[in-house]
Design a protein around this motif. Sequence first.
Motif, mmCIF file in Angstrom:
data_model
loop_
_atom_site.group_PDB
_atom_site.id
_atom_site.type_symbol
_atom_site.label_atom_id
_atom_site.label_comp_id
_atom_site.label_asym_id
_atom_site.label_seq_id
_atom_site.Cartn_x
_atom_site.Cartn_y
_atom_site.Cartn_z
ATOM 1 N N ALA A 283 0.783 -1.214 0.027
ATOM 2 C CA ALA A 283 -0.202 0.040 0.120
ATOM 3 C C ALA A 283 0.765 1.139 0.030
ATOM 4 N N LYS A 284 1.914 1.221 0.773
ATOM 5 C CA LYS A 284 2.934 2.509 0.752
ATOM 6 C C LYS A 284 3.520 2.481 -0.572
ATOM 7 N N GLU B 298 0.898 4.267 -2.786
ATOM 8 C CA GLU B 298 0.610 5.511 -2.315
ATOM 9 C C GLU B 298 1.888 6.482 -2.750
ATOM 10 N N ASN B 299 2.904 6.108 -2.680
ATOM 11 C CA ASN B 299 4.183 6.996 -3.093
ATOM 12 C C ASN B 299 4.054 6.928 -4.501
ATOM 13 N N ASN C 112 1.689 7.057 -6.518
ATOM 14 C CA ASN C 112 0.674 8.037 -6.690
ATOM 15 C C ASN C 112 1.052 9.315 -6.526
ATOM 16 N N LYS C 113 1.760 9.818 -5.405
ATOM 17 C CA LYS C 113 2.248 10.970 -5.084
ATOM 18 C C LYS C 113 3.115 11.608 -6.079
ATOM 19 N N THR D 231 0.376 -1.561 -9.362
ATOM 20 C CA THR D 231 -0.323 -2.645 -8.854
ATOM 21 C C THR D 231 -0.529 -3.658 -9.485
#
Length: 251
Positions: free
Chosen positions: A126-127, A130-131, A133-134, A176
């Motif tokens: 997940a991290k 998330e990173n 995506n940032k 993903t």
Amino acid sequence: MTILGHKIVGSGKKYILVLHELMGNHTNFDPILPYIDTTNFTYIFVDHRGYGLSKEILGEYSCEEAANDVKNLITELNLTEVNLLAHSMSTMIAQKVALIDDRIKQLILITPISAAGIKIKPEAQAKLIENMNKNENLIEQVVESASKRYNQTWKNYRIKMAYEASTVEARVGYMTMYLTSDFINEVKNITIPIKIMVGHHDLPAFHKNNIKKLFEPYYNDFEIIECMEAGHYPMIECPVYFATEIEKFCE
């Protein structure tokens, strides 16, 4: 029917369809162009949805969608037999293509990921997503960890390529894909030859012995060669060697 952007080089009767990795696009293979045999081979350099020549094509960025895109392109080009070459994250897609398209003569997998994907703890997974995506820092961290023996010019080139080659959505989608997809129990149905190239200086997960352990239980007809002067990008780091060995595979 969606037709992926692609670049055709050569006029030979032996076809090699080429798929790129997560942090690049078809231009990753530009360094080999002076050294390929364009008389006997035709190379088709393909960009997945959200990348390079397909940057404006939106999608789910799943393994199934990408595999069907490749199958559609083979049909569009009216090919009856093709060698499918894939790098890193696209090696999962290539294995899926081999399951749905009997026009694939053999798989050539460069620094590959097995059909089981990359397994990490859910929190770390997940991290990472998330990173990505940032759209900050993660690419730099990956390049730094994979490029310790190279100078800053190389690192800057790879970072710039990663940001410019694709959309954020595509990078997140395909990351993903390889973190969550697993069709390892299907690959027993792949009976065509598989050639694998790894880089001696790649990250440990991609080292020859680790790749052998991942592929050996599931494939009978495969071989691995090791590019001794490359890391994760043998087509860029050792283009003459790369072109020579790929064409040996396809003789």
